[in-house]
Design a protein around this motif. Structure first.
Motif, mmCIF file in Angstrom:
data_model
loop_
_atom_site.group_PDB
_atom_site.id
_atom_site.type_symbol
_atom_site.label_atom_id
_atom_site.label_comp_id
_atom_site.label_asym_id
_atom_site.label_seq_id
_atom_site.Cartn_x
_atom_site.Cartn_y
_atom_site.Cartn_z
ATOM 1 N N THR A 1 -7.447 -5.759 4.802
ATOM 2 C CA THR A 1 -7.106 -5.618 3.332
ATOM 3 C C THR A 1 -7.918 -4.253 3.052
ATOM 4 N N TRP A 2 -7.569 -3.336 1.735
ATOM 5 C CA TRP A 2 -8.246 -2.494 1.487
ATOM 6 C C TRP A 2 -9.529 -2.781 0.771
ATOM 7 N N PHE B 1 -10.060 1.077 3.245
ATOM 8 C CA PHE B 1 -10.318 1.926 1.990
ATOM 9 C C PHE B 1 -10.716 3.508 2.338
ATOM 10 N N ILE C 1 0.862 -1.130 0.115
ATOM 11 C CA ILE C 1 0.002 -0.055 -0.062
ATOM 12 C C ILE C 1 0.892 1.213 0.032
ATOM 13 N N GLY D 1 -5.278 0.517 -4.227
ATOM 14 C CA GLY D 1 -5.566 -0.814 -3.695
ATOM 15 C C GLY D 1 -5.235 -1.584 -4.687
ATOM 16 N N SER E 1 -1.783 -1.722 -5.662
ATOM 17 C CA SER E 1 -0.878 -2.508 -4.690
ATOM 18 C C SER E 1 -1.075 -4.239 -4.933
ATOM 19 N N ASP E 2 -2.012 -4.419 -5.469
ATOM 20 C CA ASP E 2 -2.212 -5.926 -5.748
ATOM 21 C C ASP E 2 -1.461 -6.260 -6.970
#
Length: 383
Positions: free
Chosen positions: A255-256, A285, A138, A302, A305-306
């Motif tokens: 997680t976001w 988020f 992130i 998000g 970042s993934d």
């Protein structure tokens, strides 16, 4: 905070990226440039009204504890920047579709450079995750969206920019507060006046902190006695971003969010673009939105970042645009324009100002009504 990054530079970061076309906004090369290398309208220009205003401001700043030594150093090479006023007055809150936004935010370039930056700084990022509880990817993704991993930090002198905008008066009180904060940064010894640079509106460093946010959240993670978010070493900037998110409520280990569907975390379902993918988003988020109050920005962070950590593209599709064109259609149109000698600024499927200019040039050269707008008919003609 009462002054957020969004209210500070609305239009600058309306969606975190350029409203212009096919590029991030902050296109200044790495590091600070000499004033002589800035565009002409971003170099100091004589302005008696500004000079008088600065004299009055210095008295107000002195009353707030700013020393004569600091004021002299800060304003030695500062001046009125007409281009800053022009940019501020001509901002438009561009409304990109989420599909277009993600085409820029998670472009192949930003993903590949993000993976390289993540690998290069993995030890630092892991330490920051351990310290602040904010996932390494992130932090890296925000870095990528804000300055393309440090490549585009901005090179406009912050004292000149914020004093120009404070004098101009459209948002005078806000920018006088930023100017005072910038002077406090100088007085603290964190940076020298010649290195205090940023965007035309004063957002600074690898992760584009405004001066008041810097005062509230920046940290000296390297322990050298300075909170140096401008350095070639991004450690303090990345740590400051992690601290910003932590202090705004980031929850460790959450997680976001994710694209809605199998495996998505439980959360609030949003669909930012009608007919496009849905997302299940968590409280983190909303913390990302404290950095930039936009659903698209938070999804961009998000999703990037993934992708940096090996995730794949979105599964869902987006509907055709207002012209009846899909992203693949728009990419093909750009490729065909380029093949015929009209520069669309790349082939990413985002119809920005360069693509519209290329369309206009094609239309003019071929005796067509000049609209600068894409269409299925134009796509066929170009084929």
């Amino acid at each position: 905070m009462s002054i957020t990054r969004r209210t500070f530079a609305l239009g600058l970061t309306a969606l975190g990226l350029s409203a212009c076309t096919n590029q991030v906004l902050r296109t200044a090369p790495r590091g600070a440039k000499p004033v002589a290398e800035l565009p002409a309208d971003l170099r100091p220009t004589p302005n008696p009204g500004y000079t008088d205003w600065v004299q009055g401001f210095k008295s107000r700043a002195a009353a707030q504890g700013i020393t004569e030594t600091t004021l002299t150093a800060a304003f030695r090479n500062a001046g009125y920047l007409p281009g800053v006023v022009d940019r501020d007055r001509n901002q438009v809150e561009f409304k990109r579709s989420l599909e277009d936004y993600l085409a820029i935010a998670a472009s192949d370039e930003r993903i590949s450079k993000g993976r390289a930056a993540f690998a290069r700084h993995r030890t630092t990022l892991n330490r920051l995750e351990s310290t602040y509880g904010v996932e390494a990817e992130i932090i890296c993704a925000i870095w990528g969206l804000e300055s393309l991993y440090g490549e585009r930090r901005g090179n406009v002198p912050v004292i000149s920019a914020t004093s120009t905008l404070a004098y101009d008066g459209r948002r005078g009180a806000l920018f006088e507060k930023q100017l005072l904060a910038a002077l406090q940064i100088l007085q603290s010894g964190d940076i020298t006046a010649d290195r205090l640079t940023g965007s035309w509106a004063g957002a600074m460093g690898h992760t584009q902190f405004i001066p008041t946010s810097y005062q509230a959240f920046a940290v000296d993670y390297t322990g050298d006695g300075r909170r140096d978010i401008w350095s070639e070493d991004p450690t303090d900037a990345l740590a400051s971003t992690a601290a910003y998110l932590q202090k705004n409520g980031w929850t460790r280990g959450v997680t976001w969010g994710a694209e809605a569907g199998p495996g998505a975390p439980a959360g609030r379902i949003i669909q930012p673009q009608e007919g496009g993918p849905e997302f299940s988003v968590t409280r983190n988020f909303n913390v990302i939105k404290r950095y930039n109050n936009s659903d698209a920005y938070a999804i961009g962070v998000g999703h990037l970042s993934d992708r940096i950590t090996g995730g794949g593209p979105l599964r869902g599709s987006f509907p055709p645009d207002a012209y009846g064109l899909t992203k693949d259609d728009r990419i093909t149109l750009q490729q065909r324009l380029a093949a015929q000698g009209f520069d669309p600024g790349g082939a990413d499927g985002v119809i920005g100002s360069k693509t519209r200019a290329a369309i206009s040039d094609y239309q003019a050269r071929n005796g067509l009504p000049v609209t600068g707008e894409p269409s299925r008919d134009l796509l066929r003609r170009l084929g």
